[in-house]
Write a protein that holds these residues in place. Structure first.
Motif, short mmCIF file in Angstrom:
data_model
loop_
_atom_site.label_atom_id
_atom_site.label_comp_id
_atom_site.label_asym_id
_atom_site.label_seq_id
_atom_site.Cartn_x
_atom_site.Cartn_y
_atom_site.Cartn_z
N GLY A 92 0.80 -1.21 0.00
CA GLY A 92 0.00 0.00 0.00
C GLY A 92 0.83 1.27 0.00
N ARG A 94 0.38 5.22 1.51
CA ARG A 94 -0.42 6.13 2.32
C ARG A 94 0.12 7.55 2.16
NH1 ARG A 94 2.83 8.65 6.46
NH2 ARG A 94 0.95 8.87 7.74
N ALA A 103 -4.97 9.32 3.30
CA ALA A 103 -5.52 8.58 2.16
C ALA A 103 -4.63 7.38 1.91
CB ALA A 103 -5.58 9.47 0.93
N PHE A 104 -5.21 6.28 1.41
CA PHE A 104 -4.38 5.12 1.09
C PHE A 104 -4.89 4.42 -0.16
CE2 PHE A 104 -7.63 3.36 3.92
CZ PHE A 104 -8.00 2.18 3.27
N PHE A 105 -3.94 3.80 -0.83
CA PHE A 105 -4.21 2.98 -2.01
C PHE A 105 -3.41 1.71 -1.86
CE2 PHE A 105 -4.23 7.47 -2.98
CZ PHE A 105 -5.45 7.66 -3.60
N GLU A 106 -4.02 0.57 -2.16
CA GLU A 106 -3.29 -0.69 -2.03
C GLU A 106 -3.73 -1.70 -3.07
OE1 GLU A 106 -4.26 -1.28 2.16
OE2 GLU A 106 -5.54 -2.96 1.61
N ALA A 139 -8.95 1.61 -2.24
CA ALA A 139 -8.64 3.01 -1.97
C ALA A 139 -9.55 3.49 -0.86
CB ALA A 139 -8.85 3.85 -3.22
N ALA A 154 -13.38 2.60 2.91
CA ALA A 154 -12.66 2.20 1.70
C ALA A 154 -13.60 1.51 0.73
CB ALA A 154 -11.48 1.28 2.04
N ARG A 156 -13.17 -1.56 -2.21
CA ARG A 156 -12.22 -2.60 -2.63
C ARG A 156 -12.82 -3.41 -3.77
NH1 ARG A 156 -7.79 -4.50 -0.03
NH2 ARG A 156 -8.50 -3.39 1.85
#
Length: 204
Positions: A92, A94, A103-106, A139, A154, A156
């Protein structure tokens, strides 16, 4: 559709909130263990197996982290034993977007396993196992609403083999009991199935 619209609206509001909270730092280093309760829609009935879940996250540097999750639930329905498991392993990114908001994306690996056992009158058990593998993308935002309370949201996408695809909503909350221990709860759902978890998280 309404569920997706509500999640998108909440994501937007958290990203563009007008007031920043007086917060403690959001922790990305933790291990968690807890109780899990699922709701699974079938052609015949709605199953509600329960079991346990494990989660963990580790920050590699200021922005990158690895995250893992495993859920395992079981049930017995009309003399049929059912076991379902799912696992996610993600890399991920962040990014602090506002004070108190990350905010995060993985993206990463996803797997699902089911096992169904049938016992006949002669006590001979037959078991059918099924497994699928694929990937998942997510996200979202984590928001330190107060020094003790963190909220998360989030979206997914999970794409497994055999054309099994789903879009999931995720809601989570953490309450800081002390400098190291949190009480957490999370809820992952789509239009048919869901899983709710409650447990203890240790920060490090």
């Amino acid at each position: 559709m309404r569920c997706k619209q509500a999640l998108c609206a909440t994501l937007f509001l958290m990203a563009s909130g007008v007031a920043a909270a007086n917060t403690a730092d959001i922790s990305w280093n933790y291990v968690s263990a807890g109780y899990a309760k699922a709701s699974i829609k079938t052609d015949a009935d709605r199953l509600k197996p329960d079991g346990w879940q494990l989660q963990g996250s580790f920050l590699l540097n200021e922005y990158l982290y690895v995250r893992a999750r495993h859920d395992r639930v079981t049930d017995i329905w009309q003399d049929v034993s059912i076991k379902a498991e799912q696992s996610w392993l993600s890399l991920g990114l962040r990014r602090p977007s506002l004070p108190g908001v990350d905010a995060f994306f993985e993206a990463g690996y996803a797997s699902a396993k089911t096992s169904t056992g049938v016992v006949f009158v002669d006590d001979v058990a037959f078991r059918i196992n099924d497994s699928s593998n694929g990937y998942q993308l997510a996200a979202g935002f984590r928001y330190q609403a107060t020094p003790a309370l963190e909220l998360g949201i989030a979206l997914r996408h999970v794409d497994l083999s055999d054309q099994d695809r789903s879009n999931l909503g995720e809601l989570s909350g953490r309450y800081r009991l002390n400098h190291q221990i949190d009480l957490y709860s999370d809820y992952v759902f789509d239009s048919d199935d869901s899983i709710w978890g409650l447990g203890i998280s240790v920060r490090f």
